[in-house]
Design a protein around this motif. Structure first.
Motif, PDB file in Angstrom:
ATOM      1  N   GLY A  93      -0.218  21.873 -16.548  1.00 55.78           N
ATOM      2  CA  GLY A  93       0.778  22.922 -16.391  1.00 55.78           C
ATOM      3  C   GLY A  93       1.318  23.067 -14.979  1.00 55.78           C
ATOM      4  N   PHE A  94       1.067  22.083 -14.150  1.00 60.73           N
ATOM      5  CA  PHE A  94       1.736  22.102 -12.835  1.00 60.73           C
ATOM      6  C   PHE A  94       2.120  20.671 -12.473  1.00 60.73           C
ATOM      7  CE2 PHE A  94      -0.981  20.124  -9.657  1.00 60.73           C
ATOM      8  CZ  PHE A  94      -2.179  20.011 -10.335  1.00 60.73           C
ATOM      9  N   SER A  95       2.972  20.540 -11.479  1.00 61.91           N
ATOM     10  CA  SER A  95       3.326  19.186 -11.056  1.00 61.91           C
ATOM     11  C   SER A  95       3.644  19.163  -9.568  1.00 61.91           C
ATOM     12  CB  SER A  95       4.510  18.670 -11.867  1.00 61.91           C
ATOM     13  OG  SER A  95       5.631  19.489 -11.615  1.00 61.91           O
ATOM     14  N   LEU A  96       3.623  17.953  -9.017  1.00 60.61           N
ATOM     15  CA  LEU A  96       3.924  17.755  -7.593  1.00 60.61           C
ATOM     16  C   LEU A  96       5.393  17.388  -7.462  1.00 60.61           C
ATOM     17  CD1 LEU A  96       0.793  15.549  -6.802  1.00 60.61           C
ATOM     18  CD2 LEU A  96       1.099  17.951  -6.200  1.00 60.61           C
ATOM     19  N   PRO A  97       5.908  17.412  -6.248  1.00 60.87           N
ATOM     20  CA  PRO A  97       7.298  16.973  -6.073  1.00 60.87           C
ATOM     21  C   PRO A  97       7.448  15.529  -6.569  1.00 60.87           C
ATOM     22  CG  PRO A  97       6.335  17.727  -3.982  1.00 60.87           C
ATOM     23  CD  PRO A  97       5.252  17.763  -5.000  1.00 60.87           C
ATOM     24  N   THR A  98       8.635  15.168  -6.956  1.00 57.87           N
ATOM     25  CA  THR A  98       8.820  13.810  -7.466  1.00 57.87           C
ATOM     26  C   THR A  98       9.785  13.022  -6.600  1.00 57.87           C
ATOM     27  OG1 THR A  98      10.583  14.575  -8.891  1.00 57.87           O
ATOM     28  CG2 THR A  98       8.379  14.466  -9.858  1.00 57.87           C
ATOM     29  N   LEU A  99       9.638  11.699  -6.691  1.00 49.20           N
ATOM     30  CA  LEU A  99      10.524  10.796  -5.944  1.00 49.20           C
ATOM     31  C   LEU A  99      11.811  10.599  -6.736  1.00 49.20           C
ATOM     32  CD1 LEU A  99       7.892   8.034  -5.161  1.00 49.20           C
ATOM     33  CD2 LEU A  99       8.992   9.471  -3.439  1.00 49.20           C
ATOM     34  N   PRO A 100      12.958  10.588  -6.061  1.00 52.69           N
ATOM     35  CA  PRO A 100      14.207  10.227  -6.756  1.00 52.69           C
ATOM     36  C   PRO A 100      14.038   8.815  -7.351  1.00 52.69           C
ATOM     37  CG  PRO A 100      14.624  10.868  -4.461  1.00 52.69           C
ATOM     38  CD  PRO A 100      13.144  10.800  -4.625  1.00 52.69           C
ATOM     39  N   SER A 101      14.639   8.567  -8.485  1.00 49.54           N
ATOM     40  CA  SER A 101      14.352   7.305  -9.166  1.00 49.54           C
ATOM     41  C   SER A 101      14.783   6.083  -8.357  1.00 49.54           C
ATOM     42  CB  SER A 101      14.973   7.287 -10.558  1.00 49.54           C
ATOM     43  OG  SER A 101      16.367   7.437 -10.436  1.00 49.54           O
ATOM     44  N   LEU A 149       1.318   8.872  -7.352  1.00 50.68           N
ATOM     45  CA  LEU A 149       1.265  10.313  -7.121  1.00 50.68           C
ATOM     46  C   LEU A 149       2.576  11.019  -7.435  1.00 50.68           C
ATOM     47  CD1 LEU A 149      -0.769  10.563  -3.780  1.00 50.68           C
ATOM     48  CD2 LEU A 149      -1.477  11.321  -6.054  1.00 50.68           C
ATOM     49  N   PHE A 150       3.695  10.410  -7.077  1.00 44.65           N
ATOM     50  CA  PHE A 150       4.946  11.169  -7.105  1.00 44.65           C
ATOM     51  C   PHE A 150       6.004  10.632  -8.079  1.00 44.65           C
ATOM     52  CE2 PHE A 150       3.168  11.720  -2.768  1.00 44.65           C
ATOM     53  CZ  PHE A 150       2.774  13.041  -2.923  1.00 44.65           C
ATOM     54  N   LEU A 151       5.599   9.724  -8.933  1.00 44.38           N
ATOM     55  CA  LEU A 151       6.558   9.219  -9.907  1.00 44.38           C
ATOM     56  C   LEU A 151       6.864  10.310 -10.934  1.00 44.38           C
ATOM     57  CD1 LEU A 151       7.709   6.289 -10.078  1.00 44.38           C
ATOM     58  CD2 LEU A 151       6.273   6.038 -12.110  1.00 44.38           C
ATOM     59  N   ILE A 152       8.121  10.424 -11.314  1.00 41.57           N
ATOM     60  CA  ILE A 152       8.504  11.525 -12.208  1.00 41.57           C
ATOM     61  C   ILE A 152       7.758  11.452 -13.542  1.00 41.57           C
ATOM     62  CG2 ILE A 152      10.601  10.392 -13.136  1.00 41.57           C
ATOM     63  CD1 ILE A 152      11.827  13.346 -12.765  1.00 41.57           C
ATOM     64  N   GLY A 153       7.599  10.226 -14.062  1.00 38.74           N
ATOM     65  CA  GLY A 153       6.889  10.063 -15.333  1.00 38.74           C
ATOM     66  C   GLY A 153       5.462  10.558 -15.250  1.00 38.74           C
ATOM     67  N   HIS A 154       4.810  10.277 -14.103  1.00 45.54           N
ATOM     68  CA  HIS A 154       3.423  10.720 -13.914  1.00 45.54           C
ATOM     69  C   HIS A 154       3.356  12.242 -13.806  1.00 45.54           C
ATOM     70  CE1 HIS A 154       2.213   6.546 -12.103  1.00 45.54           C
ATOM     71  NE2 HIS A 154       2.623   6.475 -13.365  1.00 45.54           N
ATOM     72  N   GLN A 155       4.375  12.807 -13.171  1.00 48.14           N
ATOM     73  CA  GLN A 155       4.385  14.262 -13.002  1.00 48.14           C
ATOM     74  C   GLN A 155       4.550  14.979 -14.334  1.00 48.14           C
ATOM     75  OE1 GLN A 155       3.384  15.831 -10.436  1.00 48.14           O
ATOM     76  NE2 GLN A 155       3.110  13.835  -9.451  1.00 48.14           N
ATOM     77  N   GLU A 156       5.286  14.311 -15.249  1.00 46.98           N
ATOM     78  CA  GLU A 156       5.439  14.904 -16.569  1.00 46.98           C
ATOM     79  C   GLU A 156       4.094  14.985 -17.287  1.00 46.98           C
ATOM     80  OE1 GLU A 156       8.574  12.686 -18.409  1.00 46.98           O
ATOM     81  OE2 GLU A 156      10.078  13.592 -17.086  1.00 46.98           O
ATOM     82  N   HIS A 176       0.802  -1.227   0.000  1.00 42.35           N
ATOM     83  CA  HIS A 176       0.000   0.000   0.000  1.00 42.35           C
ATOM     84  C   HIS A 176       0.837   1.281   0.000  1.00 42.35           C
ATOM     85  CE1 HIS A 176      -3.443  -2.673   0.817  1.00 42.35           C
ATOM     86  NE2 HIS A 176      -4.164  -1.696   0.287  1.00 42.35           N
ATOM     87  N   ILE A 177       2.015   1.234   0.612  1.00 34.54           N
ATOM     88  CA  ILE A 177       2.856   2.440   0.587  1.00 34.54           C
ATOM     89  C   ILE A 177       3.232   2.750  -0.861  1.00 34.54           C
ATOM     90  CG2 ILE A 177       5.128   3.383   1.227  1.00 34.54           C
ATOM     91  CD1 ILE A 177       4.802   1.857   3.921  1.00 34.54           C
ATOM     92  N   GLY A 178       3.641   1.715  -1.581  1.00 35.22           N
ATOM     93  CA  GLY A 178       3.949   1.904  -3.002  1.00 35.22           C
ATOM     94  C   GLY A 178       2.721   2.327  -3.782  1.00 35.22           C
ATOM     95  N   ALA A 179       1.596   1.696  -3.459  1.00 31.70           N
ATOM     96  CA  ALA A 179       0.368   1.954  -4.228  1.00 31.70           C
ATOM     97  C   ALA A 179      -0.120   3.389  -4.068  1.00 31.70           C
ATOM     98  CB  ALA A 179      -0.716   0.969  -3.794  1.00 31.70           C
ATOM     99  N   ILE A 180       0.269   4.029  -2.982  1.00 31.27           N
ATOM    100  CA  ILE A 180      -0.158   5.415  -2.789  1.00 31.27           C
ATOM    101  C   ILE A 180       0.908   6.383  -3.298  1.00 31.27           C
ATOM    102  CG2 ILE A 180      -0.681   7.183  -1.049  1.00 31.27           C
ATOM    103  CD1 ILE A 180      -1.956   4.766   0.566  1.00 31.27           C
ATOM    104  N   LEU A 181       2.169   6.134  -2.936  1.00 26.97           N
ATOM    105  CA  LEU A 181       3.218   7.094  -3.283  1.00 26.97           C
ATOM    106  C   LEU A 181       3.576   7.086  -4.766  1.00 26.97           C
ATOM    107  CD1 LEU A 181       5.681   6.777  -0.258  1.00 26.97           C
ATOM    108  CD2 LEU A 181       3.895   8.493  -0.645  1.00 26.97           C
ATOM    109  N   LEU A 182       3.681   5.889  -5.345  1.00 34.82           N
ATOM    110  CA  LEU A 182       4.171   5.826  -6.728  1.00 34.82           C
ATOM    111  C   LEU A 182       3.250   6.513  -7.733  1.00 34.82           C
ATOM    112  CD1 LEU A 182       5.748   2.286  -6.525  1.00 34.82           C
ATOM    113  CD2 LEU A 182       6.975   4.439  -6.907  1.00 34.82           C
TER     114      LEU A 182
END
Lengths: 226, 461
Positions: A104-112, A90-97, A82-88
């Protein structure tokens, strides 16, 4: 194909997901009844809400409840997944792109490296949940095809996404699979057991209210020992 | 045969009907008739439509089938971890099916539900504490019992029990006359030993109105005398009502909600008539559940509270010891190791674990906890009506092993059980397994230990 899936289809998926789950949550609350549930919600709302928050909070903390402490394997599988299922999502760099492109906005991203680790752990967590379903007679007797489907569709975006990320095999194929399964989860959520994404909070909160309003909340000096 | 002579959908309405049903020894004919009883699917569907709303529907739907509830259920553990005893399985295969099939089920299925609802769940509510989603299967089994009851599918003793409430406003055939006679008899009987002892009936505006379990006047009238002695020792201004004194509700175990309402309203009417400052109930768990916790809802009280503050006997005892209204002779404190049974109905379900432990700190020198305890304690093994159903005696006796082993692990030979159901179960487990223990309510122990103030002592000869 990918352009369609990350364009209009993404919009539809997100709309169904957020709209549908909002409807489920609203319907849940509207369906509560002080007479049928035998819980006087309104006259003791503040105490009830304290109970709800406590009940939800304790179950969200690894090892926070007797249940989690007594079943460490289940707890580990549950939290890893569930931690992965919530964080990934939301904060995956690809998703933020995608988000940046669409809104036209994005959230902080997780280091790869963190994202990779979370993905692997989530897959391991999913496997642990699957192992329980096979190995434990008390879980086996409950398990239906539907449960397997829910588990499979929930783990699928992580597996497909990770394969694509590692560029194993045909990248476009795995990326398409990843987007399709991810959107499938979003679209199915309001209509299946995946609705627990919001209904967990409702149901968990309701029992917390029940205990805090009716079952001793006014008598206990400490919060209910979940 | 749509409706049997004894097994049918009509609740007991008269004393004659009740006696006739009692005459069917062990429910032999009753259970035969149940095999032929029709199932009114439309009525079940309508009832589900009306009463199975958000909370229960969501519980049934989102159950993740994770099995975390299994280990929380003492019946699962004690029955060699039989997967068929997993709470989620039990409820999904009964209420879950009933909802899924919208009531279109067979007689055989209904009888299976009866077995599961009354012999595989004591409505102890422990599973709800261990379910991540907060699914309380005890609540759902109680709900299922109501549906089964509405179709006439209810164990023989449960139909008798709720019939008693309907006819006598008490779980046993104790009439108002019997009750008043018992009060007068007990006051006279003990007055010599306790000068000035009274059992005041229908005194208005008293500090305390006392309510109890019909078994006390019927089978153990000395329990009533003991309550009177302790109120007398504590100098309390108390009373009992002539009607509305019965606090229990076998109809709650039976799922006969109309009878539950009738019963609890008789108590609330007495409260409204006599206007006591507060009400104290006897050492009974389900009576407290019925009249203090669930009762307000049956009676349609929006605040979820009885008409006056209503406390359990253990709360009063803790207070009396704390404030010195009752003083314990240190010489007479319990010296041997002693353990305590936490009743599900007022500990898990009403938060009174602290009161009983406070009492133990005053009366026991070597108090030992059972494990697990407090909110997490296991059912005595006979809750929810399980003790009283002959058909399930074998299953009940098996269930008692949980409590037997918990008690043995403490090394205590004395168990304090301030709950009628628990007290019975512990008595029965001693009878069944002979582990050499004694068990007691608080009242007789307190009387032995209390210091009698000079002005209440017998005049010297």
């Amino acid at each position: 194909m990918i352009a369609f899936l990350t364009g209009p289809m993404l919009w539809v998926s997100l709309l169904v997901f957020f709209g549908g789950l909002t409807v489920r949550a609203v319907m849940y609350v509207r369906g509560l009844s002080w007479q049928l549930d035998r819980v006087a919600y309104k006259p003791h709302m503040a105490r009830g809400l304290r109970g709800a928050v406590h009940s939800i909070r304790m179950w969200l903390i690894p090892g926070g409840t007797y249940g989690w402490r007594q079943q460490p394997f289940m707890a580990a599988g549950f939290f890893l997944f569930h931690i992965g299922a919530i964080l990934l999502p939301l904060f995956l760099i690809g998703h933020q792109e995608l988000l940046q492109m669409a809104f036209g906005f994005s959230l902080p991203t997780l280091p790869s490296s963190v994202a990779d680790t979370l993905t692997v752990l989530a897959i391991i967590g999913g496997l642990m949940l699957a192992i329980r379903r096979i190995a434990l007679p008390e879980v086996r007797i409950l398990t239906t095809t539907y449960d397997w489907f829910i588990l499979a569709i929930s783990v699928a975006p992580f597996v497909t996404g990770f394969i694509a990320r590692l560029h194993l095999g045909n990248y476009d194929f795995w990326l398409t699979c990843h987007i399709l399964t991810g959107e499938a989860v979003l679209i199915l959520a309001p209509f299946t057991k995946l609705s627990h994404i919001v209904l967990f909070f409702m149901s968990r909160g309701q029992l917390g209210m029940d205990y805090n309003i009716k079952r001793g909340g006014a008598k206990r000096e400490t919060a209910f020992p979940w | 045969m749509p409706q049997g002579t004894f097994c049918n959908t009509t609740p007991i309405g008269t004393e004659d009907e009740l006696k006739a049903l009692l005459g069917d020894k062990g429910g032999a004919q009753y259970y035969e008739e149940m095999k032929e009883l029709d199932v009114d699917s439309d009525a079940i569907a309508a009832l589900l439509e009306k009463t199975c709303q958000s909370r229960i529907r969501t519980w049934l739907e989102i159950c993740a089938h994770c099995g975390m509830c299994a280990d929380s259920c003492f019946l699962y553990r004690v029955n060699d971890r039989d997967p068929k005893q997993v709470p989620a399985y039990k409820i999904q295969s009964t209420l879950g099916e009933l909802v899924k099939k919208k009531g279109k089920v067979t007689n055989e299925f209904m009888r299976h539900c009866v077995d599961v609802a009354w012999s595989q769940c004591t409505c102890c509510n422990r599973c709800g504490m261990y379910c991540p989603h907060g699914i309380d299967m005890g609540v759902m089994f109680s709900y299922l019992r109501g549906i089964l009851n509405s179709q006439g599918f209810v164990p023989w003793e449960m139909k008798i029990g709720s019939g008693m409430h309907r006819v006598y406003n008490a779980q046993m055939d104790v009439t108002t006359e019997d009750w008043i006679d018992t009060c007068e008899w007990m006051a006279e009987e003990y007055e010599e030993e306790w000068p000035g002892l009274e059992i005041p009936i229908d005194k208005e505006d008293a500090d305390i109105m006392y309510t109890l379990n019909a078994r006390e006047p019927k089978h153990y009238p000395e329990d009533l005398a003991e309550a009177a002695i302790l109120f007398h020792l504590a100098g309390e201004n108390w009373t009992v009502p002539s009607t509305g004194w019965e606090q229990t509700s076998l109809s709650m175990f039976a799922g006969d909600w109309a009878a539950c309402k009738m019963q609890v309203e008789s108590v609330y009417n007495a409260i409204e008539k006599l206007r006591p400052k507060r009400v104290i109930g006897t050492e009974c768990g389900h009576a407290h559940r019925a009249t203090v916790i669930e009762g307000p809802y049956w009676a349609g009280r929006e605040d979820g509270l009885p008409p006056a503050p209503y406390i359990h006997y253990v709360e009063w005892v803790a207070e009396a010891l704390r404030t010195g209204k009752i003083k314990i002779d240190p010489e007479k404190k319990i010296k041997e190791p002693v353990t305590l049974q936490d009743s599900c109905n007022y500990v898990r379900n009403h938060g009174l674990a602290k009161a009983t432990r406070e009492i133990m700190s005053y009366i026991a020198e070597d108090f030992r906890e059972m494990g697990p305890n407090r909110e997490h304690n296991y059912c005595c093994g006979g809750g929810g009506g399980f003790n009283g159903i002959g058909k399930y005696r074998k299953e009940r006796n098996k269930a008692l092993q949980t409590k037997r082993d918990q008690i043995l692990a403490t090394g205590c030979k004395l168990v304090i059980a301030p709950c009628h159901n628990c007290w019975d179960a512990i008595r029965d487990l001693e009878e069944e397994y002979e582990i050499g223990i004694r068990w007691s309510f608080l009242k007789p122990l307190l009387i032995k230990m209390a210091i009698v103030p000079d002005h209440l002592k017998l005049p010297e000869e």
